[in-house]
Design a protein around this motif. Sequence first.
Motif, PDB file in Angstrom:
ATOM      1  N   CYS A 468       0.841  -1.200   0.000  1.00 56.74           N
ATOM      2  CA  CYS A 468       0.000   0.000   0.000  1.00 56.74           C
ATOM      3  C   CYS A 468       0.878   1.251   0.000  1.00 56.74           C
ATOM      4  O   CYS A 468       0.714   2.151   0.829  1.00 56.74           O
ATOM      5  N   ALA A 469       1.825   1.293  -0.923  1.00 65.31           N
ATOM      6  CA  ALA A 469       2.816   2.375  -0.951  1.00 65.31           C
ATOM      7  C   ALA A 469       2.133   3.723  -1.144  1.00 65.31           C
ATOM      8  O   ALA A 469       1.334   3.901  -2.055  1.00 65.31           O
ATOM      9  N   ARG A 470       2.452   4.664  -0.276  1.00 64.82           N
ATOM     10  CA  ARG A 470       1.850   5.997  -0.330  1.00 64.82           C
ATOM     11  C   ARG A 470       2.765   7.039  -0.962  1.00 64.82           C
ATOM     12  O   ARG A 470       2.297   8.094  -1.395  1.00 64.82           O
ATOM     13  N   ASP A 471       4.053   6.763  -1.009  1.00 66.06           N
ATOM     14  CA  ASP A 471       4.968   7.794  -1.502  1.00 66.06           C
ATOM     15  C   ASP A 471       6.314   7.179  -1.825  1.00 66.06           C
ATOM     16  O   ASP A 471       6.736   6.182  -1.210  1.00 66.06           O
ATOM     17  N   TRP A 472       6.999   7.777  -2.796  1.00 65.24           N
ATOM     18  CA  TRP A 472       8.397   7.485  -3.093  1.00 65.24           C
ATOM     19  C   TRP A 472       9.189   8.787  -2.981  1.00 65.24           C
ATOM     20  O   TRP A 472       8.702   9.851  -3.327  1.00 65.24           O
ATOM     21  N   GLN A 480      25.597   8.603  -5.078  1.00 64.21           N
ATOM     22  CA  GLN A 480      24.826   7.365  -5.102  1.00 64.21           C
ATOM     23  C   GLN A 480      23.336   7.713  -5.065  1.00 64.21           C
ATOM     24  O   GLN A 480      22.913   8.582  -4.293  1.00 64.21           O
ATOM     25  N   THR A 481      22.541   7.048  -5.883  1.00 64.27           N
ATOM     26  CA  THR A 481      21.110   7.327  -5.968  1.00 64.27           C
ATOM     27  C   THR A 481      20.329   6.351  -5.103  1.00 64.27           C
ATOM     28  O   THR A 481      20.571   5.131  -5.143  1.00 64.27           O
ATOM     29  N   TYR A 482      19.382   6.896  -4.341  1.00 68.41           N
ATOM     30  CA  TYR A 482      18.547   6.087  -3.439  1.00 68.41           C
ATOM     31  C   TYR A 482      17.070   6.372  -3.717  1.00 68.41           C
ATOM     32  O   TYR A 482      16.700   7.463  -4.168  1.00 68.41           O
ATOM     33  N   LEU A 483      16.238   5.388  -3.412  1.00 59.85           N
ATOM     34  CA  LEU A 483      14.784   5.524  -3.438  1.00 59.85           C
ATOM     35  C   LEU A 483      14.234   5.048  -2.104  1.00 59.85           C
ATOM     36  O   LEU A 483      14.608   3.976  -1.619  1.00 59.85           O
ATOM     37  N   VAL A 500      11.191   0.867   3.144  1.00 53.61           N
ATOM     38  CA  VAL A 500      12.479   0.401   2.614  1.00 53.61           C
ATOM     39  C   VAL A 500      13.216   1.525   1.891  1.00 53.61           C
ATOM     40  O   VAL A 500      12.605   2.311   1.152  1.00 53.61           O
ATOM     41  N   ILE A 501      14.538   1.570   2.105  1.00 54.93           N
ATOM     42  CA  ILE A 501      15.438   2.443   1.347  1.00 54.93           C
ATOM     43  C   ILE A 501      16.151   1.564   0.320  1.00 54.93           C
ATOM     44  O   ILE A 501      16.816   0.583   0.683  1.00 54.93           O
ATOM     45  N   TYR A 502      16.002   1.904  -0.965  1.00 46.84           N
ATOM     46  CA  TYR A 502      16.664   1.163  -2.038  1.00 46.84           C
ATOM     47  C   TYR A 502      17.859   1.964  -2.547  1.00 46.84           C
ATOM     48  O   TYR A 502      17.839   3.195  -2.548  1.00 46.84           O
ATOM     49  N   LYS A 503      18.880   1.221  -3.005  1.00 49.44           N
ATOM     50  CA  LYS A 503      20.088   1.853  -3.544  1.00 49.44           C
ATOM     51  C   LYS A 503      20.341   1.332  -4.953  1.00 49.44           C
ATOM     52  O   LYS A 503      20.153   0.143  -5.239  1.00 49.44           O
TER      53      LYS A 503
END
Length: 712
Positions: A468-472, A480-483, A500-503
């Motif tokens: 139920c992702a509400r935001d990125w 380095q790029t993160y999401l 979660v923090i993605y790299k």
Amino acid sequence: MSSLIFVQLLLLGLSVIDTTTDTWRHCTDLLPLDLLSFVLERDTSRLLPGVQMRQAGGVRGVHFSSPHTSMSFSSSQLLVNCDLFPKEFSIVVTLKATQIVSKKNEYIFSLMEAKKEEKRAMEEKEEEDDEGNIFERNKERTVSEEQEKKQVKNNEGGGRIILGLRLSRKRLHFVFKGHGGVIENWVFRGTLADNQWHTLVLAVGGQHVRLTVDCNSPQEIIPSRHFPSDLYIQGSRFHIGSRGKWKGLFSGLMRQLVLVPGSDASHQICPSSYPQLAALSVPPFLLDLPVVASETNSHLTSYGLEKQVSVGLERPCSELLRGQLWFNPLRKGLYLCDGRVWTTVLEDHKRLDYVLEHQVLTTSSETHDVEVFQVSGMGLMAAMAHRSTAFGSAVYQWTHTGFELYQNISTQGALAWRHFNMGKNVFLVVSNSPTNNRFKSEGDFSVIYKWSKRRKQFVKFQILQTHCARDWEAFTIKRQTYLAVANHRIGNNNHTIDSVIYKWNRLTKSFEAHQKLQTSGAYDWEFFTVGPYHFLVVANAFDGVTTSVDSVIYIWLNGSFQVFQTIKTFCATDWEMFQIGSRVFLAVANGHRLYGNGPSRYAINSTIYELDMNGQLFVRFQDILTYSAVDWEFFSLGEEYFLVVANSFNGESYSLNSILYRWQGYEGFVPVHWLPTIGCSDWEFFSSKGESYLIYSSAKAPLSKVFKLKIY
């Protein structure tokens, strides 16, 4: 921001700081209230009747020629939702008083009760039924300006004084209505009527009252009876430079008059390089002087210069006015007449005048979010997160007439879009949250899209499982790029889960999980940088029981985010970080208050916090009443700063005004424009070809609107 401050922060160690927000403030939580600017800036095209601008000793002040009604206003206009006057406060005043005749009293300002006639009119006008509902009985009667002048001039039977500051030849008197309605008079001795500028700070506390003159050592008295904590002010009026009568009219010059609830303001302005002119908040047109007087030419400055500087909206320039300066308070500009035209000496550019509806955009379904971004070779584009699964979401392109549909993208109950760049590549990531059971059985999947330069469309790039992702939120640290994804819940009840923090992995050319952070009904991430330090703040909305939960600010240390501070929020739906000068702010949008099976409260305060450099934490700066707020958007035009809030629901209706606020310094943000919206879910500011715009999305109607910001 000084790096040393943050080095000290790290040396001291990080600790979790709990800031509890009481959204229902007392008057003592108000910001400094600039009483003089409030009356002088009502009509910026001209000076008000009964007021003249004069200069003495190279310093500007205002002179009161009559106790005109324009220098009076209802206390409820500044002390909003307050029945009682603050029990602790300061009054800051900068004045120049002549040698007043002995025993003569002149009022710097006063707070007066309503006259008996006014009280009777109010009682006849309003009647309260058993349930507390108020009905209007009579229509308001208007009084012409000439009648008002006559009333003021002959008003010897007005209401009683509630509070006031008056000056005599060798004394300063603070008068107020004490316990039992008895008028108290606290007296400070000293000659202030010496034809010199002085800055006074009168600080009233629980046990004492202090007077600081020109930042010198304060005079202190300990009264036998304390200032009342129940001083009732409903229906009262402030009078600046008088008590509403000719008798007691202040005859000197006034440069500054500020009421500071809840604190001793002497600590804010002292020490000062110019203690006689120590400034907390001075009306803008009294600040900068075109001519600085010498000590030997003060008489010419006081009277001759008044004829050389004109103030007003429009002035003709002719040979007779060659060399004359004209100050236009509307433009905040200073101009010099060369005999034919006005030439600019100083001018404040780009000021917001009003907001025009530019485009009504019909969408395929309700929209939860809009993201505006640039694509090289394509120009300005906007991605809309549509609720409908059947039609998916849409990407629009900006043209000379407005946004036009460019591409449809298949989405499942889209809640938010976020764009980001990596090198020359443009990406879009969507938060999917399908409500259809068929999609739920497959789990939630959010999708990253990449702009194809060949196909000139966004194409699917990577799929990530979310809940139920509400935001990125996309950000870069050390190239380095993160999401970061805000996972809201699993199923219908489990809200305390991991976000979660993605790299970005350059070898696999994909995003991989880097860090998990436990959140409670997460709604939004906001990344920002202060000096060399990186922060990430989450808006936590619900823990399964209550919306009164902690939102968390994290700081990046040793390759991961660690807790920096927690702040109590109420169904937090959005964080907005912004800077004004060197000051750093965070604004939270609070959605509603809910606990268990109790009723929800949608009319609550959203709060702006400011980074305290000394305390090394964010502290409350300003509360703003909102109605189930879901978004803040900050933007600037020239040297002016604005915040617009998305008000979505008041408990009864989704058709509400979203409000545009303007930065007013010590007053914080004040409302300047009311924009009608329906279930407003998001605001975005953007510019195109020198013009500025706002677009909002509706979560309750298949439309979005674009507003054009008219500037001058």
